[in-house]
Design a protein around this motif. Sequence first.
Motif, PDB file in Angstrom:
ATOM      1  N   PRO A  87       0.844  -1.199   0.000  1.00  0.00           N
ATOM      2  CA  PRO A  87       0.000   0.000   0.000  1.00  0.00           C
ATOM      3  C   PRO A  87       0.879   1.249   0.000  1.00  0.00           C
ATOM      4  CG  PRO A  87       0.092  -0.951   2.203  1.00  0.00           C
ATOM      5  CD  PRO A  87       0.843  -1.900   1.306  1.00  0.00           C
ATOM      6  N   GLY A  88       0.332   2.328  -0.515  1.00  0.00           N
ATOM      7  CA  GLY A  88       1.104   3.562  -0.547  1.00  0.00           C
ATOM      8  C   GLY A  88       1.607   3.988   0.811  1.00  0.00           C
ATOM      9  N   THR A  89       0.868   3.638   1.869  1.00  0.00           N
ATOM     10  CA  THR A  89       1.262   4.013   3.228  1.00  0.00           C
ATOM     11  C   THR A  89       2.488   3.270   3.714  1.00  0.00           C
ATOM     12  OG1 THR A  89      -0.383   2.408   4.015  1.00  0.00           O
ATOM     13  CG2 THR A  89      -1.049   4.730   3.932  1.00  0.00           C
ATOM     14  N   ASP A  90       2.930   2.224   2.997  1.00  0.00           N
ATOM     15  CA  ASP A  90       4.123   1.471   3.377  1.00  0.00           C
ATOM     16  C   ASP A  90       5.308   1.775   2.461  1.00  0.00           C
ATOM     17  OD1 ASP A  90       2.892   0.279   5.498  1.00  0.00           O
ATOM     18  OD2 ASP A  90       2.581  -1.663   4.532  1.00  0.00           O
ATOM     19  N   ILE A  91       5.238   2.905   1.770  1.00  0.00           N
ATOM     20  CA  ILE A  91       6.277   3.248   0.794  1.00  0.00           C
ATOM     21  C   ILE A  91       6.940   4.571   1.196  1.00  0.00           C
ATOM     22  CG2 ILE A  91       6.735   3.858  -1.611  1.00  0.00           C
ATOM     23  CD1 ILE A  91       4.378   2.073  -2.397  1.00  0.00           C
ATOM     24  N   LEU A  92       8.262   4.583   1.162  1.00  0.00           N
ATOM     25  CA  LEU A  92       9.060   5.796   1.337  1.00  0.00           C
ATOM     26  C   LEU A  92       9.691   6.127  -0.009  1.00  0.00           C
ATOM     27  CD1 LEU A  92      10.660   7.981   2.935  1.00  0.00           C
ATOM     28  CD2 LEU A  92      12.350   6.194   3.462  1.00  0.00           C
ATOM     29  N   TYR A  93       9.411   7.326  -0.524  1.00  0.00           N
ATOM     30  CA  TYR A  93       9.927   7.747  -1.830  1.00  0.00           C
ATOM     31  C   TYR A  93      11.141   8.645  -1.595  1.00  0.00           C
ATOM     32  CZ  TYR A  93       9.351   8.482  -6.883  1.00  0.00           C
ATOM     33  OH  TYR A  93       9.508   8.467  -8.251  1.00  0.00           O
ATOM     34  N   THR A  94      12.297   8.245  -2.125  1.00  0.00           N
ATOM     35  CA  THR A  94      13.548   8.956  -1.889  1.00  0.00           C
ATOM     36  C   THR A  94      14.145   9.430  -3.207  1.00  0.00           C
ATOM     37  OG1 THR A  94      14.972   7.001  -2.074  1.00  0.00           O
ATOM     38  CG2 THR A  94      13.952   7.401   0.071  1.00  0.00           C
ATOM     39  N   GLY A  95      15.283  10.102  -3.108  1.00  0.00           N
ATOM     40  CA  GLY A  95      16.031  10.499  -4.294  1.00  0.00           C
ATOM     41  C   GLY A  95      16.131  12.005  -4.447  1.00  0.00           C
ATOM     42  N   PRO A  96      17.256  12.482  -4.998  1.00  0.00           N
ATOM     43  CA  PRO A  96      17.492  13.926  -5.091  1.00  0.00           C
ATOM     44  C   PRO A  96      16.844  14.607  -6.278  1.00  0.00           C
ATOM     45  CG  PRO A  96      19.387  12.743  -5.923  1.00  0.00           C
ATOM     46  CD  PRO A  96      18.426  11.699  -5.425  1.00  0.00           C
ATOM     47  N   GLY A  97      16.322  13.844  -7.246  1.00  0.00           N
ATOM     48  CA  GLY A  97      15.830  14.456  -8.481  1.00  0.00           C
ATOM     49  C   GLY A  97      14.396  14.107  -8.797  1.00  0.00           C
ATOM     50  N   LYS A  98      13.530  14.150  -7.803  1.00  0.00           N
ATOM     51  CA  LYS A  98      12.120  13.815  -8.040  1.00  0.00           C
ATOM     52  C   LYS A  98      11.494  14.851  -8.973  1.00  0.00           C
ATOM     53  CE  LYS A  98      11.973  12.550  -3.137  1.00  0.00           C
ATOM     54  NZ  LYS A  98      13.133  13.393  -2.755  1.00  0.00           N
ATOM     55  N   GLY A 109      -0.559   7.183  -6.450  1.00  0.00           N
ATOM     56  CA  GLY A 109      -0.395   5.815  -5.987  1.00  0.00           C
ATOM     57  C   GLY A 109      -0.557   5.646  -4.491  1.00  0.00           C
ATOM     58  N   GLY A 110      -0.861   6.720  -3.785  1.00  0.00           N
ATOM     59  CA  GLY A 110      -1.096   6.641  -2.354  1.00  0.00           C
ATOM     60  C   GLY A 110       0.122   6.872  -1.482  1.00  0.00           C
ATOM     61  N   VAL A 111       1.267   7.216  -2.082  1.00  0.00           N
ATOM     62  CA  VAL A 111       2.469   7.483  -1.290  1.00  0.00           C
ATOM     63  C   VAL A 111       2.295   8.818  -0.575  1.00  0.00           C
ATOM     64  CG1 VAL A 111       4.966   7.799  -1.345  1.00  0.00           C
ATOM     65  CG2 VAL A 111       3.875   6.214  -2.947  1.00  0.00           C
ATOM     66  N   ARG A 112       2.607   8.817   0.709  1.00  0.00           N
ATOM     67  CA  ARG A 112       2.493  10.048   1.481  1.00  0.00           C
ATOM     68  C   ARG A 112       3.770  10.387   2.253  1.00  0.00           C
ATOM     69  NH1 ARG A 112      -0.851  10.241  -1.604  1.00  0.00           N
ATOM     70  NH2 ARG A 112      -3.118  10.435  -1.367  1.00  0.00           N
ATOM     71  N   LEU A 113       4.757   9.483   2.215  1.00  0.00           N
ATOM     72  CA  LEU A 113       5.997   9.707   2.960  1.00  0.00           C
ATOM     73  C   LEU A 113       7.151   9.824   1.975  1.00  0.00           C
ATOM     74  CD1 LEU A 113       7.367   9.888   5.753  1.00  0.00           C
ATOM     75  CD2 LEU A 113       7.684   7.402   5.653  1.00  0.00           C
ATOM     76  N   PHE A 114       7.883  10.928   2.079  1.00  0.00           N
ATOM     77  CA  PHE A 114       8.964  11.233   1.155  1.00  0.00           C
ATOM     78  C   PHE A 114      10.212  11.632   1.933  1.00  0.00           C
ATOM     79  CE2 PHE A 114       5.007  11.867  -0.987  1.00  0.00           C
ATOM     80  CZ  PHE A 114       5.217  11.459  -2.300  1.00  0.00           C
ATOM     81  N   SER A 115      11.363  11.311   1.364  1.00  0.00           N
ATOM     82  CA  SER A 115      12.623  11.825   1.896  1.00  0.00           C
ATOM     83  C   SER A 115      12.962  13.086   1.118  1.00  0.00           C
ATOM     84  CB  SER A 115      13.729  10.783   1.729  1.00  0.00           C
ATOM     85  OG  SER A 115      14.978  11.300   2.138  1.00  0.00           O
ATOM     86  N   ALA A 116      13.159  14.200   1.834  1.00  0.00           N
ATOM     87  CA  ALA A 116      13.447  15.481   1.205  1.00  0.00           C
ATOM     88  C   ALA A 116      14.941  15.762   1.302  1.00  0.00           C
ATOM     89  CB  ALA A 116      12.659  16.600   1.867  1.00  0.00           C
ATOM     90  N   GLU A 117      15.566  16.025   0.149  1.00  0.00           N
ATOM     91  CA  GLU A 117      17.013  16.197   0.090  1.00  0.00           C
ATOM     92  C   GLU A 117      17.455  17.648   0.226  1.00  0.00           C
ATOM     93  OE1 GLU A 117      18.939  13.549  -0.297  1.00  0.00           O
ATOM     94  OE2 GLU A 117      17.697  11.984  -1.213  1.00  0.00           O
ATOM     95  N   SER A 118      16.501  18.568   0.183  1.00  0.00           N
ATOM     96  CA  SER A 118      16.827  19.996   0.245  1.00  0.00           C
ATOM     97  C   SER A 118      15.540  20.759   0.506  1.00  0.00           C
ATOM     98  CB  SER A 118      17.447  20.472  -1.079  1.00  0.00           C
ATOM     99  OG  SER A 118      16.516  20.290  -2.146  1.00  0.00           O
ATOM    100  N   LEU A 119      15.679  22.048   0.795  1.00  0.00           N
ATOM    101  CA  LEU A 119      14.492  22.883   0.973  1.00  0.00           C
ATOM    102  C   LEU A 119      13.674  22.936  -0.304  1.00  0.00           C
ATOM    103  CD1 LEU A 119      12.722  24.881   2.512  1.00  0.00           C
ATOM    104  CD2 LEU A 119      14.374  26.687   1.944  1.00  0.00           C
ATOM    105  N   SER A 120      14.346  23.038  -1.454  1.00  0.00           N
ATOM    106  CA  SER A 120      13.605  23.096  -2.714  1.00  0.00           C
ATOM    107  C   SER A 120      12.913  21.772  -3.007  1.00  0.00           C
ATOM    108  CB  SER A 120      14.542  23.479  -3.869  1.00  0.00           C
ATOM    109  OG  SER A 120      15.650  22.609  -3.938  1.00  0.00           O
ATOM    110  N   ASP A 121      13.560  20.652  -2.681  1.00  0.00           N
ATOM    111  CA  ASP A 121      12.925  19.349  -2.856  1.00  0.00           C
ATOM    112  C   ASP A 121      11.684  19.252  -1.975  1.00  0.00           C
ATOM    113  OD1 ASP A 121      12.649  16.723  -3.822  1.00  0.00           O
ATOM    114  OD2 ASP A 121      13.865  15.876  -2.215  1.00  0.00           O
TER     115      ASP A 121
END
Length: 412
Positions: A87-98, A109-121
């Motif tokens: 489920p989207g709730t079990d996904i962490l989306y990472t990466g510097p170039g989203k 897709g239901g993803v709500r948790l992201f890793s933020a690499e910068s203020l602009s990201d």
Amino acid sequence: MTAHTPLLEKLAAEYGTPLYVYDLERVDAARRDLFGALPDGFEVFYAFKANPHVELVRALRTGEGPACKAEISSAGELAAALEAGYPGTDILYTGPGKTRDELAGAMAGGVRLFSAESLSDLTHIGAAARAHGVRAEALLRINSATAGAGTSIRMTGKPTQFGIDSETVAGIAAQLREVPGVSVAGLHLFSQSNARDEQSLIAELLHSIDVAAAMQEDLGVRLRILDIGGGFAAPYAQAGGRDRYPGLRVALEEKLDAAFPGWRQGEPRLAVESGRYLVGDSGTLLAGVSNVKVSRGRKFVILDAGINTFGGMSGLGRLLPVSVAVDTDGDGRAVEKASLVGPLCTPGDILGREVEVPEAAEGDVLTIPNAGAYGPTASLLMFLGRPAPTEAVVRGDEVVHVSRIEHIRTPV
């Protein structure tokens, strides 16, 4: 033939080579070992980059014991996660170039948790969430200025596209807290890969906890989620077993009790991430011998598997340099030194220089162990247009799934 089990011999005969064979029983064992080494309540995110095969990632989500969650960084990995039932709730989306499209697809897709690499990201994540009519949560990835131990691959402490420099967090804390559409839920620290030993792993993870405690003060935000990274080690195309961490649980518990007294009640939720440790020893690569030749006194065993099949990305520094080992026991043949090379029309297609191999002849099949991580999708798969290797998934002696990635040029 050096595919030493009846099943491997049968699969090589039926599907040809190069052939990957992944055993889900080994995936189950790795998951049990990793959760068993961690304090109770820890979450484990599986890094899809190690191997996004749907059957493997599905096995990490299902079965007995705690389920792994998904750490992804592309639309393709998102598709694999959703196909495998995450489920989207079990996904962490990472990466510097989203990109904008990737973020929109993740939100859909239901993803709500992201890793933020910068203020602009972080700003991009918030904008995508607002466009989708939802609110996202973010883990701020921190590029710590200091380290806890030396490791084989360092990910922090230098200028990099990954993470927010730790020394700048206090100065931009208010801006980070106020980005519309997204809440700062916690921190993401990933400073190492493939730690050289348990002492190094523990030192780095404990250091990450110290950094997180300091960052919580700088941010002025109570952390609800803390991902302290990974570094869990496993051999890569060499004989041997996964590392064991008998001292890890107690070391983490003692440090967390001091730094985050509410962690046993889930304040914050704790997580680690792992790729090769969970799938590396599940995989065996079977490579056929196309030719054997001698050049100026050196023997070359030419395989149908090269850097288009295995380890082609090692030159980028993300992986260890390729120097594969092959199984040399089980058939009674003498062992000799030879260079293992692939079929590609480039002198760079080398899997191992002067490695021990059984006396090989055209038509033999060599077996490369611990090839479950960073295989086809971390190789130069389309270079020179050769077919992708076949991938077979088994559970013990039962064949679960057999497939091959196809190269198709599609009009747009």
